[in-house]
Enzyme design. Structure first.
Site, PDB file in Angstrom:
ATOM      1  N   THR A 132       0.827  -1.201   0.000  1.00 13.44           N
ATOM      2  CA  THR A 132       0.000   0.000   0.000  1.00 13.44           C
ATOM      3  C   THR A 132       0.864   1.254   0.000  1.00 13.44           C
ATOM      4  O   THR A 132       0.623   2.201  -0.760  1.00 13.44           O
ATOM      5  CB  THR A 132      -0.929  -0.003   1.227  1.00 13.44           C
ATOM      6  OG1 THR A 132      -1.654  -1.230   1.265  1.00 13.44           O
ATOM      7  CG2 THR A 132      -1.906   1.156   1.166  1.00 13.44           C
ATOM      8  N   ASN A 133       1.902   1.273   0.842  1.00 11.61           N
ATOM      9  CA  ASN A 133       2.821   2.408   0.851  1.00 11.61           C
ATOM     10  C   ASN A 133       3.582   2.533  -0.456  1.00 11.61           C
ATOM     11  O   ASN A 133       4.017   3.620  -0.837  1.00 11.61           O
ATOM     12  CB  ASN A 133       3.812   2.284   2.012  1.00 11.61           C
ATOM     13  CG  ASN A 133       3.231   2.725   3.336  1.00 11.61           C
ATOM     14  OD1 ASN A 133       3.423   3.839   3.787  1.00 11.61           O
ATOM     15  ND2 ASN A 133       2.487   1.821   3.977  1.00 11.61           N
ATOM     16  N   LYS A 166       0.047 -10.350   7.684  1.00 13.61           N
ATOM     17  CA  LYS A 166       0.246  -8.969   8.100  1.00 13.61           C
ATOM     18  C   LYS A 166      -1.126  -8.405   8.459  1.00 13.61           C
ATOM     19  O   LYS A 166      -2.011  -8.315   7.607  1.00 13.61           O
ATOM     20  CB  LYS A 166       0.875  -8.137   6.984  1.00 13.61           C
ATOM     21  CG  LYS A 166       0.999  -6.656   7.330  1.00 13.61           C
ATOM     22  CD  LYS A 166       1.352  -5.797   6.123  1.00 13.61           C
ATOM     23  CE  LYS A 166       1.371  -4.319   6.500  1.00 13.61           C
ATOM     24  NZ  LYS A 166       1.537  -3.431   5.318  1.00 13.61           N
TER      25      LYS A 166
END
Length: 326
Positions: free
Chosen positions: A58-59, A182
């Site tokens: 996502t980052n 995660k």
């Protein structure tokens, strides 16, 4: 209660703190990926004590990258760590897609480019049509065909609310090619239910941020994947190192500061990237702030937001600098 499952998987994800690495662009209208800058950034993170790196998460703005850019970024990262003399350094690559067939394709391409594990969100297109059996079947089908182990990625905020529960994750943990999860859902209870059933070598449990790293570790988790690593890599990885060394009071003191500084990252990816430029980029020869903005259509952080973020990040500045000098 039954004893924990401890049978080791063929390739467990090593414990520690992982940075979901941002994507850096060139300052040009089309914002092409700047692989030279990302090579430099990768080596900085490794040399700063990060235990592993995640690309195309996502980052990393995976959803905004082209097919060719994705494979180039992974290959670039593998070259960067190999050039440091660490060819086996853990690199995880996002392989998420909406269909099983394309996800398997991404997994194979990630492996060929040099990734050791694949990070996989659940599909979310027309979320109401995805039954529990469909979601569990999706992961099993991908894991059956993937040449690299799968790390389940649970982040309801980017998957239209699809939130894998502990029963679904426990079912997936039995697959021989699914090695970890995660939990960016931030559900500590879910993490404890999983760690109560599985030893890390069978199914590792990682928090999705560093503001609850120490509680995750105390509960039997394996570490975290945190965007804060892009801003303060030494401090975030140091919490894990202190815990592992048994220096719990020091770990708790540093954890408190990490949690407060990470509040800025929680607000937006734009602020995480701004922090990465402000505290890292400027110090490794990447002076152009425009290289660290999100890809369009997303907009840079407003000036008032940047000012606020710097005030929040200040909680960790002195510790990061101290560790830099060690």
């Amino acid at each position: 209660m039954a004893s924990k499952v401890s049978t080791p998987k063929s390739k467990p994800l090593p414990p520690g703190v992982y940075t979901p690495v941002i994507t850096i662009y060139e300052n040009a209208p089309s914002q092409p990926v700047n692989l030279d800058a990302m090579y430099r950034h990768c080596q900085y993170l490794v040399n700063s004590g990060m235990h592993g790196l995640v690309y195309l998460g996502t980052n990393g703005e995976m959803a905004l990258l082209t097919h060719d850019e994705r494979t180039a970024i992974i290959a670039n990262a593998r070259r960067a760590v190999t050039d440091l003399g660490r060819p086996d350094y853990p690199i995880v690559a996002g392989i998420s897609a909406q269909s099983t067939v394309e996800t398997i394709q991404f997994a194979k391409e990630a492996a060929e480019a040099g990734a050791g594990w694949g990070l996989l969100l659940p599909p979310s297109y027309w979320a109401k049509a995805l039954s529990s059996d469909a979601l569990v079947g999706y992961y099993r089908d991908v894991a059956d065909a993937s040449p690299i182990p799968i790390v389940v990625y649970n982040f309801p905020g980017v998957t239209a609310g699809v939130d894998l529960d502990s029963d679904q994750l426990s079912a997936l943990a039995s697959h021989p090619n699914i090695s970890a999860v995660k939990l960016t859902c931030g559900n500590v209870g879910k993490a404890i239910r999983l760690t109560s059933k599985f030893e890390p070598q069978h199914f590792g449990v990682y928090g999705g941020s560093s503001d609850y790293l120490l509680p995750t570790l105390h509960a039997g988790g394996s570490g975290c994947v945190t965007g804060m690593g892009n801003v303060f890599p030494r401090s975030t990885s140091r919490v894990f190192d202190l815990w592992k060394e048994g220096r719990l009071d020091e770990a708790r003191e540093l954890q408190d500061k990490v949690a407060n500084a990470e509040w800025a990252c929680k607000k937006s990816l734009a602020l995480t990237k701004y922090g990465a430029w402000y505290y890292v980029g400027k110090h490794i020869g990447l002076e152009d702030e425009a290289m660290f903005v999100m890809r369009k259509p997303y907009l840079p952080a407003a000036e008032a937001q940047k000012k606020w973020a710097v005030e929040i990040f200040a909680a960790l500045v002195n510790d990061e600098e101290r560790l830099r000098q060690e």
